[in-house]
Design a protein around this motif. Structure first.
Motif, PDB file in Angstrom:
ATOM      1  N   LEU A 131      34.886 -14.463  63.020  1.00  0.00           N
ATOM      2  CA  LEU A 131      35.693 -13.427  63.670  1.00  0.00           C
ATOM      3  C   LEU A 131      37.001 -13.216  62.920  1.00  0.00           C
ATOM      4  CD1 LEU A 131      35.152 -14.755  67.306  1.00  0.00           C
ATOM      5  CD2 LEU A 131      33.997 -12.797  66.239  1.00  0.00           C
ATOM      6  N   ARG A 132      37.478 -11.969  62.903  1.00  0.00           N
ATOM      7  CA  ARG A 132      38.709 -11.668  62.176  1.00  0.00           C
ATOM      8  C   ARG A 132      39.932 -12.184  62.932  1.00  0.00           C
ATOM      9  NH1 ARG A 132      39.450  -7.860  58.396  1.00  0.00           N
ATOM     10  NH2 ARG A 132      37.511  -6.846  59.027  1.00  0.00           N
ATOM     11  N   GLY A 172      29.205  -2.382  59.356  1.00  0.00           N
ATOM     12  CA  GLY A 172      30.014  -1.826  58.272  1.00  0.00           C
ATOM     13  C   GLY A 172      29.394  -2.065  56.908  1.00  0.00           C
ATOM     14  N   ALA A 206      31.529  -6.278  66.620  1.00  0.00           N
ATOM     15  CA  ALA A 206      30.670  -5.164  67.028  1.00  0.00           C
ATOM     16  C   ALA A 206      29.267  -5.613  67.460  1.00  0.00           C
ATOM     17  CB  ALA A 206      30.573  -4.148  65.892  1.00  0.00           C
ATOM     18  N   GLY A 266      30.262  -1.030  63.730  1.00  0.00           N
ATOM     19  CA  GLY A 266      31.239  -1.965  63.195  1.00  0.00           C
ATOM     20  C   GLY A 266      32.076  -1.253  62.147  1.00  0.00           C
ATOM     21  N   GLY A 267      32.554  -2.028  61.202  1.00  0.00           N
ATOM     22  CA  GLY A 267      33.392  -1.459  60.148  1.00  0.00           C
ATOM     23  C   GLY A 267      34.247  -2.543  59.511  1.00  0.00           C
ATOM     24  N   GLY A 268      33.693  -3.764  59.505  1.00  0.00           N
ATOM     25  CA  GLY A 268      34.424  -4.905  58.939  1.00  0.00           C
ATOM     26  C   GLY A 268      34.984  -4.627  57.537  1.00  0.00           C
ATOM     27  N   LYS A 304      23.129  -0.980  66.698  1.00  0.00           N
ATOM     28  CA  LYS A 304      24.398  -1.390  66.114  1.00  0.00           C
ATOM     29  C   LYS A 304      24.348  -1.130  64.613  1.00  0.00           C
ATOM     30  CE  LYS A 304      27.509  -4.156  64.162  1.00  0.00           C
ATOM     31  NZ  LYS A 304      27.478  -5.093  63.021  1.00  0.00           N
ATOM     32  N   ASN A 322      40.273  -6.712  69.781  1.00  0.00           N
ATOM     33  CA  ASN A 322      39.271  -6.495  68.742  1.00  0.00           C
ATOM     34  C   ASN A 322      38.039  -7.325  69.118  1.00  0.00           C
ATOM     35  OD1 ASN A 322      37.909  -6.125  66.341  1.00  0.00           O
ATOM     36  ND2 ASN A 322      39.282  -7.407  65.100  1.00  0.00           N
ATOM     37  N   VAL A 323      36.894  -6.667  69.249  1.00  0.00           N
ATOM     38  CA  VAL A 323      35.664  -7.381  69.605  1.00  0.00           C
ATOM     39  C   VAL A 323      34.679  -7.219  68.451  1.00  0.00           C
ATOM     40  CG1 VAL A 323      33.722  -7.484  71.240  1.00  0.00           C
ATOM     41  CG2 VAL A 323      36.022  -6.996  72.081  1.00  0.00           C
TER      42      VAL A 323
HETATM   43  C1  LIG Z   1      36.717  -9.827  66.071  1.00  0.00           C
HETATM   44  C2  LIG Z   1      36.094  -9.192  64.848  1.00  0.00           C
HETATM   45  O1  LIG Z   1      35.744  -9.883  63.905  1.00  0.00           O
HETATM   46  N1  LIG Z   1      35.947  -7.868  64.875  1.00  0.00           N
HETATM   47  C3  LIG Z   1      35.376  -7.106  63.796  1.00  0.00           C
HETATM   48  C4  LIG Z   1      35.081  -5.705  64.325  1.00  0.00           C
HETATM   49  C5  LIG Z   1      34.274  -4.860  63.376  1.00  0.00           C
HETATM   50  C6  LIG Z   1      32.880  -5.427  63.112  1.00  0.00           C
HETATM   51  O2  LIG Z   1      32.352  -6.265  63.815  1.00  0.00           O
HETATM   52  O3  LIG Z   1      32.303  -4.854  62.016  1.00  0.00           O
HETATM   53  P1  LIG Z   1      30.923  -5.305  61.301  1.00  0.00           P
HETATM   54  O4  LIG Z   1      29.845  -5.116  62.293  1.00  0.00           O
HETATM   55  O5  LIG Z   1      30.849  -4.364  60.162  1.00  0.00           O
HETATM   56  O6  LIG Z   1      31.068  -6.742  60.864  1.00  0.00           O
HETATM   57  C7  LIG Z   1      36.356  -7.013  62.593  1.00  0.00           C
HETATM   58  O7  LIG Z   1      37.558  -6.946  62.797  1.00  0.00           O
HETATM   59  O8  LIG Z   1      35.854  -6.987  61.452  1.00  0.00           O
END
Ligand SMILES: CC(=O)N[C@@H](CCC(=O)OP(=O)(O)O)C(=O)O
Ligand SMILES: Nc1ncnc2c1ncn2[C@@H]1O[C@H](COP(=O)(O)OP(=O)(O)O)[C@@H](O)[C@H]1O
Length: 306
Positions: A91-92, A38, A195, A69-71, A35, A192-193
């Motif tokens: 979580l977002r 971001g 990552a 990911g890509g938060g 994994k 949205n899950v």
């Molecule tokens: C539900 C939720 O929080 N989804 C994450 C998905 C991307 C993620 O997890 O990115 P990182 O691994 O960089 O944190 C978001 O929207 O940020």
């Protein structure tokens, strides 16, 4: 000078390769889910080194699967659209409008970039999202905060993984690169899950040997933020006891590691993605560079790093 006594300057390099042989032999044909967070994707050189490591594992006979990911990238894009980023329970909060941005950034930007970097080494990487071939299926997730379930919009709880498409890509000698978007089983849209959660679910479903989570800290800190002492290894039960004290992004990460080792994955590791070639360092350094979580039985019986 005879051939037998000639000094070969590349000898140390040969020794380094041979040192990796036991690990490589043990991991032949094994699946490793990696994994890439971001926050670890902060600079171009690091991203290129990440791609080299993954391609190295692929050519060494392992079956790497990348979940990304890509938060921060999503937050930046939401900001450009004048939308605020709010997190609850790590979580977002994802409105319908934000979901379109999440999907665009993960599938159309971050995933494309990683696939491009991997494919600089040959035609090996194929990007999909969890929607493709029903790979990641989810229903609406309502985290419980202060004893109450809270609606955080289009955030999914993984219900089922269909490994068919990923297995087919692996069998075809490809590196799957998967965005953490799920097919909604309850209303036909997408979710949205997180990552980390997606990577852990995939690792378990694929029967992966290892889940490797690259992030922007050295590993799991004991007593964070007061100390930066990294816990180098811990058992599933030890981790379970620590979970209530964890905060922010570490919550889904460590919950994911726990889920993975409780569901057949042999080791879950959190490593510092800010260190160039962190994947190879973790594998080829005796003491490892991050935090390793082991299933209970194996944590007690193993003294060396895996
Ligand atoms: C539900 C939720 O929080 N989804 C994450 C998905 C991307 C993620 O997890 O990115 P990182 O691994 O960089 O944190 C978001 O929207 O940020
Ligand atoms: N015990 C802990 N040890 C290390 N980091 C922690 C801990 N608790 C919370 N964190 C925070 O979790 C962050 C990593 O999660 P996150 O920002 O979601 O990263 P990623 O984008 O890699 O998923 C760290 O940068 C740190 O701020």
């Amino acid at each position: 000078m005879s051939g037998a006594t000639r000094k070969h300057t590349a000898l140390p390099k040969a020794r380094i390769l041979i040192e990796a042989l036991p690990w490589l032999t043990r991991h032949q044909g094994k699946t490793v889910v990696i994994k890439f967070g971001g926050n670890a994707m902060v600079d171009e050189d690091l991203k290129a080194a990440f791609a080299q490591d993954v391609v190295f594992l692929h050519h060494a006979g392992l079956r790497p699967v990348v979940v990304h990911g890509g938060g921060p990238q999503i937050s930046a894009q939401l900001d450009r659209h004048g939308l605020v980023s709010e997190f609850k329970a790590g979580l977002r909060v994802t409105t319908d409008e934000a979901m379109d941005v999440v999907r665009m950034v993960l599938a159309g930007q971050v995933q494309r970039e990683l696939v491009g970097l991997l494919n600089e080494h040959g035609p090996i990487a194929v990007g999909i999202t969890g929607e493709d071939a029903h790979t990641i299926n989810a229903t609406k997730h309502m985290p419980v905060i202060d004893g109450e379930p809270v609606d955080i919009g289009r955030v999914g709880e993984v219900t089922r993984i269909d490994t068919g498409a990923v297995e087919a890509l692996l069998k075809d000698g490809r590196i799957p690169v998967i965005s953490s978007i799920a097919r909604a089983e309850d209303d036909g849209h997408v979710y949205n899950v997180n990552a980390d959660t997606a990577a852990a679910a995939l690792a378990a479903a694929l029967g992966a040997e290892t889940l490797m989570v690259l992030t922007d800290v050295e590993g799991l800190y004991e007593n964070w933020p007061l100390s930066d002492e990294v816990i180098s290894r811990l058992s599933a039960t030890e981790l379970e006891k620590l979970l209530p004290d964890l905060s922010s992004g570490m919550v889904p990460k460590m919950e994911g590691c726990l889920f993975a080792v409780r569901n057949g994955v042999n080791t879950a590791r959190v490593i510092d993605g800010r260190v160039p070639h962190s994947i190879l360092l973790e594998i080829f350094t005796d003491e490892g560079i991050g935090t390793m979580v082991l299933p209970d039985g194996r944590a007690a019986s193993t003294t060396e790093r895996e």
